[in-house]
Design an enzyme around this catalytic site. Structure first.
Site, PDB file in Angstrom:
ATOM      1  N   MET A 152      -4.063  -5.804  -7.855  1.00  0.00           N
ATOM      2  CA  MET A 152      -3.519  -6.671  -8.903  1.00  0.00           C
ATOM      3  C   MET A 152      -4.592  -7.362  -9.738  1.00  0.00           C
ATOM      4  O   MET A 152      -4.283  -8.152 -10.626  1.00  0.00           O
ATOM      5  CB  MET A 152      -2.594  -7.734  -8.286  1.00  0.00           C
ATOM      6  CG  MET A 152      -1.408  -7.148  -7.529  1.00  0.00           C
ATOM      7  SD  MET A 152      -0.435  -5.983  -8.548  1.00  0.00           S
ATOM      8  CE  MET A 152       0.382  -7.152  -9.650  1.00  0.00           C
ATOM      9  N   ARG A 153      -5.854  -7.091  -9.464  1.00  0.00           N
ATOM     10  CA  ARG A 153      -6.916  -7.797 -10.157  1.00  0.00           C
ATOM     11  C   ARG A 153      -7.563  -6.905 -11.210  1.00  0.00           C
ATOM     12  O   ARG A 153      -7.609  -5.672 -11.067  1.00  0.00           O
ATOM     13  CB  ARG A 153      -7.964  -8.243  -9.131  1.00  0.00           C
ATOM     14  CG  ARG A 153      -7.366  -9.025  -7.944  1.00  0.00           C
ATOM     15  CD  ARG A 153      -6.808 -10.355  -8.364  1.00  0.00           C
ATOM     16  NE  ARG A 153      -7.893 -11.178  -8.908  1.00  0.00           N
ATOM     17  CZ  ARG A 153      -8.783 -11.817  -8.142  1.00  0.00           C
ATOM     18  NH1 ARG A 153      -8.718 -11.729  -6.823  1.00  0.00           N
ATOM     19  NH2 ARG A 153      -9.728 -12.548  -8.701  1.00  0.00           N
ATOM     20  N   ASN A 184      -6.209   4.490 -12.215  1.00  0.00           N
ATOM     21  CA  ASN A 184      -5.191   3.478 -11.921  1.00  0.00           C
ATOM     22  C   ASN A 184      -3.814   4.090 -12.120  1.00  0.00           C
ATOM     23  O   ASN A 184      -3.657   5.063 -12.851  1.00  0.00           O
ATOM     24  CB  ASN A 184      -5.351   2.270 -12.859  1.00  0.00           C
ATOM     25  CG  ASN A 184      -4.395   1.135 -12.514  1.00  0.00           C
ATOM     26  OD1 ASN A 184      -4.127   0.869 -11.342  1.00  0.00           O
ATOM     27  ND2 ASN A 184      -3.873   0.468 -13.535  1.00  0.00           N
ATOM     28  N   HIS A 211       0.130   2.924 -13.235  1.00  0.00           N
ATOM     29  CA  HIS A 211       0.853   1.832 -13.894  1.00  0.00           C
ATOM     30  C   HIS A 211       2.328   2.197 -13.997  1.00  0.00           C
ATOM     31  O   HIS A 211       2.664   3.312 -14.406  1.00  0.00           O
ATOM     32  CB  HIS A 211       0.276   1.594 -15.296  1.00  0.00           C
ATOM     33  CG  HIS A 211       0.957   0.470 -16.022  1.00  0.00           C
ATOM     34  ND1 HIS A 211       0.658  -0.846 -15.772  1.00  0.00           N
ATOM     35  CD2 HIS A 211       1.924   0.451 -16.962  1.00  0.00           C
ATOM     36  CE1 HIS A 211       1.421  -1.631 -16.532  1.00  0.00           C
ATOM     37  NE2 HIS A 211       2.193  -0.858 -17.267  1.00  0.00           N
ATOM     38  N   GLY A 219       0.784  -1.229   0.000  1.00  0.00           N
ATOM     39  CA  GLY A 219       0.000   0.000   0.000  1.00  0.00           C
ATOM     40  C   GLY A 219       0.811   1.272   0.000  1.00  0.00           C
ATOM     41  O   GLY A 219       0.385   2.283   0.554  1.00  0.00           O
ATOM     42  N   SER A 220       1.956   1.261  -0.653  1.00  0.00           N
ATOM     43  CA  SER A 220       2.777   2.480  -0.604  1.00  0.00           C
ATOM     44  C   SER A 220       2.120   3.628  -1.372  1.00  0.00           C
ATOM     45  O   SER A 220       2.224   4.791  -0.960  1.00  0.00           O
ATOM     46  CB  SER A 220       4.190   2.204  -1.134  1.00  0.00           C
ATOM     47  OG  SER A 220       4.209   2.124  -2.541  1.00  0.00           O
ATOM     48  N   ASN A 221       1.429   3.333  -2.457  1.00  0.00           N
ATOM     49  CA  ASN A 221       0.726   4.409  -3.155  1.00  0.00           C
ATOM     50  C   ASN A 221      -0.476   4.904  -2.342  1.00  0.00           C
ATOM     51  O   ASN A 221      -0.790   6.096  -2.354  1.00  0.00           O
ATOM     52  CB  ASN A 221       0.276   3.951  -4.548  1.00  0.00           C
ATOM     53  CG  ASN A 221       1.341   4.205  -5.607  1.00  0.00           C
ATOM     54  OD1 ASN A 221       1.827   5.321  -5.730  1.00  0.00           O
ATOM     55  ND2 ASN A 221       1.713   3.174  -6.342  1.00  0.00           N
TER      56      ASN A 221
END
Lengths: 208, 208
Positions: free
Chosen positions: A92-93, A109, A111, A12-14
């Protein structure tokens, strides 16, 4: 104040960088919910420690598409919490339907590559192995494809001669922590419009 | 001193930037030949004005693959001139065989996008229409694919909110003029090696 939900599968760093931006006044929204597919994820523990509501639909899968049941459960949780914007932050889903329909154009999102280069998994390693001299990260709106949605913000990261995939990924992650709050700030706080698949922000006026 | 041939189809602005770099000591090679597929191209006239030998195989085609005969004629001209390195600089035709075989690993191209994003024609417009927030340019070694060879140098260019394809292309061209001489300087003047498809330069030592 717009209400934000964050989805995360990992440490959860973001998610933390978004929270820190909110607390330092750098994000014009309020993160009220952390959702995940792993009860033991660091992001879930961190949210609890910060007094942020969590919602987990546990899954043994670590990648690939959510089932319709899983995605519907996430959707219902976001609707119940009156969420305005959804931020995928190391989730990741792949979304397939219910969430995309309920929050169309309001799912973001991040990326770890300069899309459309290197979409999908292991983007940092893809760029490294390709021999790119520049890669970076991209915040984009989510559509039904994998990393194909309209781009909000991008930042480049140089590949150094003595880099490994790990050192490169670390520097990309630093850039992610800078641009995810910036992208939210722009999306929620500025005027913008869609032109085709371009997101065009109204030029900022200098403050007097 | 390594002997360089430049191929150009158009006005030859990248050819000029390479020439200027050589003359200011910024390129460890000597440009001895300008080749083209258009007798009336600006690049050809410029080369003549500068006293540089020219070799033109006129063609009515403006894009697509060279014929075997055309490419063999270019190859023979380069062999006769004892060329070490070939720089494609706005040469709009695709190599297919004879030149690639004769100068394997010693043909360089510049492309107006951050490859592998936006290969092929109209790369600046492709990036603009996609809504990329960063694009740029790439110098790469030429292989049998279209813009698929190993990358030497890349530079990013920001897409501005008030850009048009033309203003964006202008700024990318400025970046091209900077990185093409830089790429030649590194390829001809530094130690490097191939690792897979990566080009890895030996870290530069600080001069005493």
């Amino acid at each position: 104040m717009q209400r934000i939900a964050v989805f995360a599968s990992g440490r959860g760093s973001n998610f933390r960088s978004l929270l820190e931006a909110e607390r330092s006044g750098g994000c014009p929204g309020h993160i009220v919910l952390l959702l995940g597919d792993k009860a033991g994820a660091g992001a879930v523990a961190y949210a609890r420690g910060q007094g942020i509501e969590t919602f987990v639909v546990p899954s043994k899968k670590t990648k690939g598409r959510l089932s319709l049941e899983e995605e519907s459960a996430f959707r219902d949780a976001c609707l119940a919490a009156k969420i305005d914007w959804i931020c995928l932050a190391g989730f990741m889903r792949i979304l397939r339907g219910p969430l995309l329909e309920a929050f169309q154009g309001r799912i973001v999102n991040i990326h770890p590559a300069l899309l459309p280069a290197f979409p999908g998994l292991d983007a940092q390693k893809q760029a490294f192995d390709y021999g790119a001299k520049l890669t970076g990260c991209t915040v984009h709106l989510v559509d039904a494809g994998v990393d194909t949605g309209p781009i909000v913000v991008q930042r480049s990261v140089e590949v150094l001669e003595n880099d490994t995939v790990a050192t490169l990924a670390d520097r990309i992650l630093e850039a992610e922590h800078a641009i995810y709050p910036e992208a939210l700030r722009r999306l929620l706080g500025e005027k913008w419009e869609r032109r085709g698949r371009r997101i065009v922000f109204q030029p900022r006026k200098d403050k007097p």
